[in-house]
Structure formats: C-alpha cells, structure tokens
Design an enzyme around this catalytic site. Sequence first.
Site, PDB file in Angstrom:
ATOM      1  N   HIS A  56       0.484  -1.160   0.194  1.00  0.00           N
ATOM      2  CA  HIS A  56       0.067   0.207  -0.307  1.00  0.00           C
ATOM      3  C   HIS A  56       0.602   1.596   0.170  1.00  0.00           C
ATOM      4  CE1 HIS A  56      -4.143  -2.031  -0.084  1.00  0.00           C
ATOM      5  NE2 HIS A  56      -3.574  -2.762   1.678  1.00  0.00           N
ATOM      6  N   GLU A  78      -7.928 -13.318   3.534  1.00  0.00           N
ATOM      7  CA  GLU A  78      -8.296 -11.449   3.642  1.00  0.00           C
ATOM      8  C   GLU A  78      -9.410 -11.845   2.777  1.00  0.00           C
ATOM      9  OE1 GLU A  78      -4.978  -8.337   3.023  1.00  0.00           O
ATOM     10  OE2 GLU A  78      -4.310 -10.117   1.591  1.00  0.00           O
ATOM     11  N   ASP A 117      -9.169  -6.014   4.522  1.00  0.00           N
ATOM     12  CA  ASP A 117      -9.646  -6.293   3.609  1.00  0.00           C
ATOM     13  C   ASP A 117     -10.954  -6.933   4.120  1.00  0.00           C
ATOM     14  OD1 ASP A 117      -8.664  -4.771   1.280  1.00  0.00           O
ATOM     15  OD2 ASP A 117      -6.383  -5.902   2.010  1.00  0.00           O
TER      16      ASP A 117
END
EC number: 4.1.2.58
Length: 255
Positions: free
Chosen positions: A38, A141, A167
């Site tokens: 990210h 996730e 997530d």
Amino acid sequence: MLKRQSAPLGTWLMSASASTAEALGYAGFDWLLVDMEHVPIEFRDLWHILQAIQCTGAQPIVRVAANDPVLLKRALDLGSTNVMVPFVENAEQARAAVSAVKYPPMGTRGFAAVHRASRYGTWKGYGQQANDSVSCILQIETATALANLEEIAAVPGVDALFLGPGDLSSVCGHIGNPAHPDIQAMISDAIVRCKAIGMPIGIVGGTPELVGSYLEQGYAFAAVASDMAMMMSKANELLVALKGRQAPEAVATAY
C-alpha cells in the site's frame, strides 16, 4: 521470529523512512512490517529500512505488493528473513508463494551468490541454509481464503498465516468496519481452526485493547497500528491540548 515463547508484537511501517523504522525497533517492538503493498516503497528504500531494523534486534517482515516470484526474490536477496504475501485464497496460490521463497529442490527461487542476504558472499552456506532461515507468511483476507484456510495451511513451507481484518471487512460488505459482529465472528473462527491444526496465525488491530483481545483468543503474533497512525494520533493529541481544537475523527481502524 515465530519461535519466541511470548506473542511477538509488531507494527506497520507506512512512512518509507529508515529513521522511523530504526526508532520503532529501539522502542521495543519485536517485529516491524515494511508495507510494499500500500506504500510506494521502492527496493532501494527497502535496502536502507532493513539495515535500520536489523541494527535494533527487531525482526523485519516485508509484505510484497503481490504474490510475485520476482518481488519475493528481491525482498529475500536484500536480507529480509520474513516475507508476507497478500491475498492468498487457495492452496495453488500458497504453493506458488512457497515456491518463490524456497531454493530448489523445495522451490524455484532464483540463486545469486553475492547479495545482502548472503552477506555479500561471505556466508558460505547461505544457499544450503536459506530455506530454513526465512519465514513465509500468507495473508487470509477474503471469505474464499477463510473457506480454504485448512488447505492453505497444509501446503508444505507455509510457516504462518496472517488475517487481514481490513480487507476481510471490505470484501464482506462492511468496508472500514472490522468491528462488525460478522467480521469479529470470522476472526474468532479463524483462530479456533488454526489452533486445531497447529498453524500460527497473526493479526493487526488499531488499539491495544483490540490487539489484547486477539491475543487472549490465541493469535500467535499481532501488530498494533502503524508508524503513520501513531504519528497522527500523537499530533492530534498535542494540537487538542495546545490549541484547543477539535481533533479530526480518525478513519483508520488499524494502519
């Protein structure tokens, strides 16, 4: 990292700063996760961040941007002893990740003799010992990944799983709300199932209270917040105290 007697506590590194990584290592965190998924952290940045972390006694974990053999190879060649692979949903993807992390005959990781991980060629047994000296951590996730948890964990070479509440809540229709009862039920279910098969699983939470509750359930290791979240929290606290302003409501629930 996963052989410690007490649950190792870490945090997320989102700032791409070697100085911040070094400071948090000296602060006492057992492990620090460098987030290349990210954050636009480049491999040259990672080189310096790993050098900083490994001066402190903390263990580095590098979360690569994707389940990609080149990304995993470069993180390992730079000297990370633990890698995390995001969005693994089935045994086939788990096998691909393990293969990228392990040298032949266990896997397909490309070999080079002189790099940081081999101490620039001075660790003569690196090629023979590397498969036992790095940890492969796979992220759970999605609901699909949870459904396939046991088959993912059964892949030889998987050292640990890591549940991603952010997530998971997003793909299950509760974006930004990992505290939703449905998500918390999934989190509790995951640890029960991992205990049953003897697979360590970690998790991340935004507050000490939340992380403490996960550890009480049996999560083997955990992260609390991130460098950026901690900085923003302290900045808001100081500004409220000194300027009397209303602190902006935090939107981050973990990192």
